[in-house]
Design an enzyme around this catalytic site. Structure first.
Site, PDB file in Angstrom:
ATOM      1  N   SER A  92     -25.229  61.387 -33.941  1.00  0.00           N
ATOM      2  CA  SER A  92     -23.990  60.624 -33.893  1.00  0.00           C
ATOM      3  C   SER A  92     -22.903  61.392 -33.139  1.00  0.00           C
ATOM      4  CB  SER A  92     -23.494  60.316 -35.314  1.00  0.00           C
ATOM      5  OG  SER A  92     -22.205  59.728 -35.264  1.00  0.00           O
ATOM      6  N   ARG A 187     -43.266  51.317 -19.504  1.00  0.00           N
ATOM      7  CA  ARG A 187     -42.508  52.484 -19.032  1.00  0.00           C
ATOM      8  C   ARG A 187     -43.351  53.504 -18.281  1.00  0.00           C
ATOM      9  NH1 ARG A 187     -37.489  50.364 -19.064  1.00  0.00           N
ATOM     10  NH2 ARG A 187     -36.997  49.484 -21.111  1.00  0.00           N
TER      11      ARG A 187
END
Length: 230
Positions: A92, A187
């Site tokens: 975060s 990907r």
């Protein structure tokens, strides 16, 4: 987890198999539970994995689970989050001070005139030098301003707004083998952006080591990309 399952990616990133549950035989057992049967001999078990993959019976592969620890630039992370059948917890920037770690590429790509979604590496040395110098300059300036804002008392959740998308972030990603194969199809492919390709290639190598039978059957029957090899 063994160090052989830790791979550096790009200039400062990495992908690591942090934990896993199950392997090829877990898919075999999960498939045979329908008939209240378990493992057999190696050939029959391997043939069953081939059969499941070839005929689209993919739910048994959901019982093989991987937890990866990934460090990548923010723009790679935002592409990654489009793969939603997984669990993710990310560092975060609201609760922690961001480290001064930016992705600085060693080349510059220009628009591909043939594949409009793609790009190609340029051999224009002057453009490459200007581009890389620009990234280094603006990354450093953005981080210096970020630290100044924190020192002035601006909340981390606000100060982070000025940070660029080549800032590194880190997250845990827990995914079953079926969803991992979907990720690799999209990907580990030349149409994907170069940076996320590099992570997908390493994850393919990890997948091959943990589930060699499933990996080979996946490439034989379901893989839609063009970069992974047996």
């Amino acid at each position: 987890m063994e160090k052989e399952f830790f791979f550096g990616v790009l200039d400062k990133g990495f992908v690591e198999l942090y934990d896993s549950m199950g392997d090829d035989l877990r898919a075999v057992e999960s498939a045979r539970v329908s008939f209240q049967k378990g493992l057999s001999d190696e050939k029959r078990d391997r043939d069953l994995i081939d059969y499941l993959m070839a005929h689209g019976h993919e739910s048994p592969f959901e019982h093989i689970v991987f937890t990866f620890r990934v460090k990548a630039p923010l723009f790679v992370a935002r592409q990654w989050l489009r793969h939603r059948i997984a669990s993710i917890n990310e560092v975060s920037q609201r609760y922690s001070v961001v480290k001064e770690e930016f992705y600085i590429p060693d080349h510059v790509r220009i628009k591909d005139e043939v594949n409009r979604q793609g790009s190609v590496v340029t051999d224009d040395e002057e453009l490459s030098e200007d581009f890389i110098g620009c990234i280094e300059k603006h990354s450093k300036a953005a981080y210096e301003e970020y630290r100044k804002l924190l020192e002035k008392g601006v909340a981390r959740e606000m100060a982070r707004i000025i940070l660029p998308t080549n800032m590194y972030t880190m997250w845990f990603w827990t995914v079953n083998a079926r969803s991992l194969m979907n990720f690799l199809s999209l990907r580990a492919d030349s149409h994907a952006q170069y940076e996320i390709q590099q992570y997908a290639l390493k994850m393919g190598e990890i997948f091959r080591n943990v589930c060699p039978w499933t990996y080979e059957a996946f490439l034989r029957y379901n893989y839609k990309g063009d970069l992974l090899k047996v």
